[in-house]
Design an enzyme around this catalytic site. Sequence first.
Site, PDB file in Angstrom:
ATOM      1  CD  GLU A 109       6.872   3.068  56.839  1.00  0.00           C
ATOM      2  OE1 GLU A 109       6.561   1.502  57.029  1.00  0.00           O
ATOM      3  OE2 GLU A 109       7.556   3.752  57.254  1.00  0.00           O
ATOM      4  CE1 TYR A 121       7.462   6.606  44.943  1.00  0.00           C
ATOM      5  CE2 TYR A 121       6.367   6.517  46.636  1.00  0.00           C
ATOM      6  CZ  TYR A 121       7.334   7.099  46.316  1.00  0.00           C
ATOM      7  OH  TYR A 121       8.071   7.838  46.639  1.00  0.00           O
TER       8      TYR A 121
END
Length: 170
Positions: A109, A121
């Site tokens: 997250e 990411y």
Amino acid sequence: MVANDVDFITALDKTLFGVDSWPRSMFVGELRQPETRRYIIAEVPSGVEHQGQNAQIAGYAGLMCVPPIGDIQTIGVLTEFEGRGIARAMLDELVDEARRRGAADVMLEVSSTNPRAQRLYLRYGFEHIHTRRRYYRDGSDGLIMRLTVPVESAEAATNNWAATDPKDPS
């Protein structure tokens, strides 16, 4: 990461994440669960010897893995060391650890206010799968991302086998 690192990492976490930082007790609790957790620190040469060491902590990261899911709990890099591949190297280590522990997917997250981490990411192969509106205490959204853990390549598997060949006398 070991127990002696907790005070420094807690202070670093507060610097990096402010109101969303973890209390010391969370890091202590995480380190007490090695069967499902792995926490690492990244060090860089400091040029100054301190207590027999010539290294400075540049970052830290942690993984919780309960197969088939690995969950990256935290990644932090000191601002002065950003852009040097430290977060990427820690991400490599945690994804490899998740694979070793049997994870099929790795979740994480990231705050919607952290585009640098989001880009890392995405480049790594994570996909945005869900948004938790106003998840963080500062009011920002939490972006849930997932990576399907790549299966070890055939070449790497062959190299591992060769390195442990029982016929090899070395």
